[in-house]
Design a protein around this motif. Structure first.
Motif, PDB file in Angstrom:
ATOM      1  N   UNK A  32       0.757  -1.211   0.001  1.00 34.84           N
ATOM      2  CA  UNK A  32      -0.099  -0.073   0.016  1.00 34.84           C
ATOM      3  C   UNK A  32       1.096   1.467  -0.107  1.00 34.84           C
ATOM      4  N   UNK A  33       0.538   2.165  -0.785  1.00 38.35           N
ATOM      5  CA  UNK A  33       1.353   3.356  -1.027  1.00 38.35           C
ATOM      6  C   UNK A  33       0.715   4.425  -0.452  1.00 38.35           C
ATOM      7  N   UNK A  34       1.195   5.222   0.628  1.00 32.26           N
ATOM      8  CA  UNK A  34       0.687   6.292   1.333  1.00 32.26           C
ATOM      9  C   UNK A  34       1.289   7.461   0.848  1.00 32.26           C
ATOM     10  N   UNK A  35      -0.027   8.237   0.111  1.00 32.16           N
ATOM     11  CA  UNK A  35       0.384   9.734  -0.276  1.00 32.16           C
ATOM     12  C   UNK A  35       0.068  10.698   0.603  1.00 32.16           C
ATOM     13  N   UNK A  36       1.186  11.631   0.586  1.00 32.44           N
ATOM     14  CA  UNK A  36       1.191  12.754   1.830  1.00 32.44           C
ATOM     15  C   UNK A  36       0.753  14.192   0.823  1.00 32.44           C
ATOM     16  N   UNK A  37      -0.162  14.999   1.123  1.00 29.52           N
ATOM     17  CA  UNK A  37      -0.413  16.022   0.173  1.00 29.52           C
ATOM     18  C   UNK A  37      -0.130  17.219   1.318  1.00 29.52           C
ATOM     19  N   UNK A  38       0.148  18.405   0.627  1.00 31.99           N
ATOM     20  CA  UNK A  38       0.260  19.626   1.446  1.00 31.99           C
ATOM     21  C   UNK A  38      -0.907  20.543   0.520  1.00 31.99           C
ATOM     22  N   UNK A  39      -1.660  21.297   1.521  1.00 28.67           N
ATOM     23  CA  UNK A  39      -2.791  22.106   0.848  1.00 28.67           C
ATOM     24  C   UNK A  39      -2.123  22.977  -0.069  1.00 28.67           C
ATOM     25  N   UNK A  40      -2.917  23.219  -1.183  1.00 29.53           N
ATOM     26  CA  UNK A  40      -2.639  24.394  -2.334  1.00 29.53           C
ATOM     27  C   UNK A  40      -2.518  25.572  -1.565  1.00 29.53           C
ATOM     28  N   UNK A  41      -1.553  26.141  -1.753  1.00 25.64           N
ATOM     29  CA  UNK A  41      -1.222  27.585  -0.765  1.00 25.64           C
ATOM     30  C   UNK A  41      -1.363  28.734  -1.794  1.00 25.64           C
ATOM     31  N   UNK A  42      -1.798  29.810  -1.170  1.00 26.01           N
ATOM     32  CA  UNK A  42      -2.101  31.012  -2.480  1.00 26.01           C
ATOM     33  C   UNK A  42      -1.008  31.284  -3.132  1.00 26.01           C
ATOM     34  N   UNK A  43       0.417  31.098  -2.440  1.00 29.22           N
ATOM     35  CA  UNK A  43       1.507  31.728  -3.536  1.00 29.22           C
ATOM     36  C   UNK A  43       2.292  30.415  -3.938  1.00 29.22           C
ATOM     37  N   UNK A  44       1.566  29.110  -3.945  1.00 34.64           N
ATOM     38  CA  UNK A  44       2.194  27.897  -4.828  1.00 34.64           C
ATOM     39  C   UNK A  44       3.555  27.998  -4.393  1.00 34.64           C
ATOM     40  N   UNK A  45       4.142  28.355  -3.358  1.00 32.78           N
ATOM     41  CA  UNK A  45       5.665  28.269  -2.931  1.00 32.78           C
ATOM     42  C   UNK A  45       6.117  26.767  -2.809  1.00 32.78           C
ATOM     43  N   UNK A  46       5.430  25.849  -2.584  1.00 30.49           N
ATOM     44  CA  UNK A  46       5.982  24.485  -2.515  1.00 30.49           C
ATOM     45  C   UNK A  46       6.398  23.944  -3.865  1.00 30.49           C
ATOM     46  N   UNK A  47       5.929  24.387  -5.091  1.00 31.94           N
ATOM     47  CA  UNK A  47       6.363  23.984  -6.374  1.00 31.94           C
ATOM     48  C   UNK A  47       7.699  24.487  -6.640  1.00 31.94           C
ATOM     49  N   UNK A  48       8.107  25.715  -6.290  1.00 33.87           N
ATOM     50  CA  UNK A  48       9.409  25.992  -6.482  1.00 33.87           C
ATOM     51  C   UNK A  48      10.556  25.173  -5.860  1.00 33.87           C
ATOM     52  N   UNK A  49      10.305  24.366  -4.985  1.00 33.86           N
ATOM     53  CA  UNK A  49      11.263  23.453  -4.369  1.00 33.86           C
ATOM     54  C   UNK A  49      11.560  22.339  -5.272  1.00 33.86           C
ATOM     55  N   UNK A  50      10.683  22.060  -6.247  1.00 30.20           N
ATOM     56  CA  UNK A  50      10.898  20.967  -7.202  1.00 30.20           C
ATOM     57  C   UNK A  50      11.908  21.224  -8.390  1.00 30.20           C
ATOM     58  N   UNK A  51      11.831  22.539  -8.591  1.00 28.84           N
ATOM     59  CA  UNK A  51      13.127  23.073  -9.724  1.00 28.84           C
ATOM     60  C   UNK A  51      12.580  24.100 -10.618  1.00 28.84           C
ATOM     61  N   UNK A  52      13.004  24.844 -11.204  1.00 32.36           N
ATOM     62  CA  UNK A  52      12.871  25.846 -11.975  1.00 32.36           C
ATOM     63  C   UNK A  52      11.779  25.943 -12.834  1.00 32.36           C
ATOM     64  N   UNK A  53      11.466  24.675 -13.589  1.00 31.94           N
ATOM     65  CA  UNK A  53      10.353  24.406 -14.632  1.00 31.94           C
ATOM     66  C   UNK A  53       8.935  24.108 -13.717  1.00 31.94           C
ATOM     67  N   UNK A  54       9.143  24.069 -12.569  1.00 28.98           N
ATOM     68  CA  UNK A  54       7.893  23.774 -11.718  1.00 28.98           C
ATOM     69  C   UNK A  54       7.522  24.850 -11.113  1.00 28.98           C
ATOM     70  N   UNK A  55       8.084  25.905 -10.903  1.00 29.69           N
ATOM     71  CA  UNK A  55       7.906  27.275 -10.176  1.00 29.69           C
ATOM     72  C   UNK A  55       6.825  27.990 -11.061  1.00 29.69           C
ATOM     73  N   UNK A  56       5.933  28.378 -10.267  1.00 27.64           N
ATOM     74  CA  UNK A  56       4.576  29.443 -10.758  1.00 27.64           C
ATOM     75  C   UNK A  56       4.411  30.464  -9.820  1.00 27.64           C
ATOM     76  N   UNK A  57       4.880  31.938 -10.380  1.00 23.41           N
ATOM     77  CA  UNK A  57       4.439  32.923  -9.390  1.00 23.41           C
ATOM     78  C   UNK A  57       3.228  33.373  -9.570  1.00 23.41           C
ATOM     79  N   UNK A  58       2.652  34.170  -8.578  1.00 21.93           N
ATOM     80  CA  UNK A  58       1.267  34.478  -8.453  1.00 21.93           C
ATOM     81  C   UNK A  58       1.265  36.009  -8.252  1.00 21.93           C
TER      82      UNK A  58
END
Length: 249
Positions: free
Chosen positions: A1-27
């Protein structure tokens, strides 16, 4: 069984930038002022907007890319520009699906783009609205890649097979990057989720067959070998750059 852990979608989408430059999205509002929306970029050029800084944003971008890489013809620059955008769309959507368990609404009317920026493409989201992961194909392929492909075919006569090959290659690249991130952060389930989502996306007729399922090498060429010193990409269908046809440089 795979346990998936999610973080709520935040208003600034800051968590995406930690994945790399192509994942970052500014608001919010870009500091340079209003930028054209991607809806505007996908539309046919209009003659009644002389006040716009970029005129036709898509033509502006392809021209900038052509100058930057020394493209010998416009369709080569159009291919490179499209693949860069495709990589951004897939990365943002897949990254959010893996980290948040949701997608930001990437409606072309909400997503602003700076066609004069470098790579990765500079994207700004006017409003953060969540959409379910089940709509990933609708958000990226239907919402962006279809109108982007139509705009480039209309302006530069780039073949549909080449453009969908670019999209398939960009999707596979986003999955590889997410897999590396997942392994490096002790989140193997995140990489598994990315691969599972990508498999569903590749089932669509637009993307099915764009890559060899065993090797993940593409079945079309992005034309980058025609750029001076460009060579072939790591997933190219060619082992070496083709020789130019007689009479072509």
């Amino acid at each position: 069984m795979v346990l998936l852990v999610f973080v709520d979608l935040d208003p600034q989408l800051t968590a995406l930038g930690a994945l790399g430059g192509f994942f970052a999205l500014r608001t919010g509002v870009p500091p340079r002022g209003p930028l054209p929306t991607l809806a505007r970029a996908y539309a046919r050029p209009r003659a009644d907007t002389p006040e716009e800084v970029y005129g036709d944003p898509m033509t502006f971008r392809v021209g900038k890319v052509a100058k930057s890489i020394g493209a010998p013809e416009a369709r080569v620059a159009a291919s490179v520009a499209q693949q860069g955008l495709a990589a951004r769309f897939w990365s943002i959507a897949l990254g959010s699906a893996v980290v948040h368990g949701q997608l930001p609404d990437l409606d072309p009317g909400l997503l602003r783009w700076d066609p004069d920026a470098g790579a990765p493409d500079d994207l700004w989201l006017a409003e953060v609205r969540a959409r379910p992961v089940t709509e990933l194909d609708e958000v990226v392929r239907a919402g962006h890649l279809v109108p982007l492909s139509a705009a480039l075919r209309d302006r530069y006569r780039v073949s549909p097979g080449l453009l969908w090959g670019n999209a398939g290659s960009a999707l596979a690249g986003a999955v590889r990057q997410l897999d590396r991130w997942a392994l490096g952060h002790g989140r193997p389930e995140a990489g598994e989720r990315a691969r599972t989502l990508a498999a569903g996306l590749f089932a669509h007729p637009d993307l099915a067959g764009t890559l060899d399922p065993r090797t993940l090498r593409r079945r079309s060429c992005c034309l980058y070998y025609r750029v001076p010193g460009g060579g072939v990409c790591g997933d190219c269908c060619f082992d070496r750059a083709p020789r130019p046809a007689p009479g072509r440089s």
